[in-house]
Scaffold this motif. Structure first.
Motif, short mmCIF file in Angstrom:
data_model
loop_
_atom_site.label_atom_id
_atom_site.label_comp_id
_atom_site.label_asym_id
_atom_site.label_seq_id
_atom_site.Cartn_x
_atom_site.Cartn_y
_atom_site.Cartn_z
N VAL A 1 0.92 -1.17 0.31
CA VAL A 1 -0.29 0.57 0.22
C VAL A 1 0.77 1.46 -0.17
CG1 VAL A 1 -1.59 0.84 1.00
CG2 VAL A 1 -2.13 -0.97 1.12
N ALA A 2 2.13 1.56 0.35
CA ALA A 2 2.67 2.20 0.37
C ALA A 2 3.50 2.53 -0.53
CB ALA A 2 4.11 2.28 1.94
N ASN A 3 3.82 1.95 -1.34
CA ASN A 3 4.48 1.56 -2.72
C ASN A 3 3.22 2.62 -3.56
OD1 ASN A 3 6.97 0.46 -1.89
ND2 ASN A 3 6.17 -1.50 -3.52
N SER A 4 2.15 2.28 -3.45
CA SER A 4 1.49 3.03 -4.89
C SER A 4 0.93 4.88 -3.80
CB SER A 4 0.38 2.56 -4.17
OG SER A 4 -0.57 2.16 -3.46
N GLU A 5 0.59 4.66 -2.40
CA GLU A 5 0.78 6.16 -1.84
C GLU A 5 1.45 7.01 -2.20
OE1 GLU A 5 -2.43 7.06 -0.30
OE2 GLU A 5 -3.31 5.13 -0.70
N ILE A 6 2.55 6.55 -1.68
CA ILE A 6 3.99 6.85 -2.17
C ILE A 6 4.30 7.73 -3.97
CG2 ILE A 6 6.34 6.76 -2.02
CD1 ILE A 6 6.37 6.11 0.61
N HIS A 7 3.80 6.41 -4.73
CA HIS A 7 4.11 7.56 -6.23
C HIS A 7 2.98 8.41 -6.04
CE1 HIS A 7 6.75 4.84 -6.80
NE2 HIS A 7 6.34 3.66 -6.60
N ASN A 8 2.00 8.51 -5.34
CA ASN A 8 0.72 9.36 -5.55
C ASN A 8 0.30 10.50 -4.84
OD1 ASN A 8 -0.47 8.48 -7.52
ND2 ASN A 8 -1.43 6.45 -6.22
N ILE A 9 1.66 10.53 -4.26
CA ILE A 9 1.91 11.86 -3.44
C ILE A 9 1.44 13.41 -3.96
CG2 ILE A 9 4.85 11.96 -3.08
CD1 ILE A 9 4.51 12.30 -0.21
N ASP A 10 1.14 13.79 -2.48
CA ASP A 10 1.07 14.99 -3.76
C ASP A 10 2.25 16.25 -4.19
OD1 ASP A 10 0.91 18.45 -3.31
OD2 ASP A 10 -1.87 17.48 -3.21
#
Length: 99
Positions: free
Chosen positions: A23-32
């Protein structure tokens, strides 16, 4: 329910960490974009001085394996984004330096 009796806490924790990493991998790639600021050369140098990129086994130096550092940094960023309720008014860089 008997299947749950076969799992130890360490198994549950390992499973949670595996899911958290994905989950962290996908969230970090979509960071503001406001959090995507370049590191200063001083910060880059500091990181490079503590990271073991080659996997050397020199016991005289207490370097952090690169994979372990990346994983810890991902988890830190993900958890920061997940729990900080004041995130819109906070710089991730400032928060990272505080901890």
């Amino acid at each position: 329910m008997n299947i749950l009796n076969e799992f130890l806490l360490k198994h549950v924790i390992a499973f949670y960490e595996l899911i958290e990493e994905q989950v962290a991998n996908s969230e970090i790639h979509n960071i503001d974009d406001k959090f995507k600021i370049p590191l200063t050369q001083q910060v880059k140098d500091s990181i490079n001085n503590i990271i073991d990129y080659c996997g050397s086994e020199d016991q005289n130096q207490q370097l952090i394996p690169a994979k372990a550092f990346v994983l810890a940094l991902k988890r830190f960023i993900y958890r920061f984004l997940l729990i900080d309720s004041n995130i819109k008014n906070m710089s991730l860089r400032i928060k990272f330096m505080e901890r």
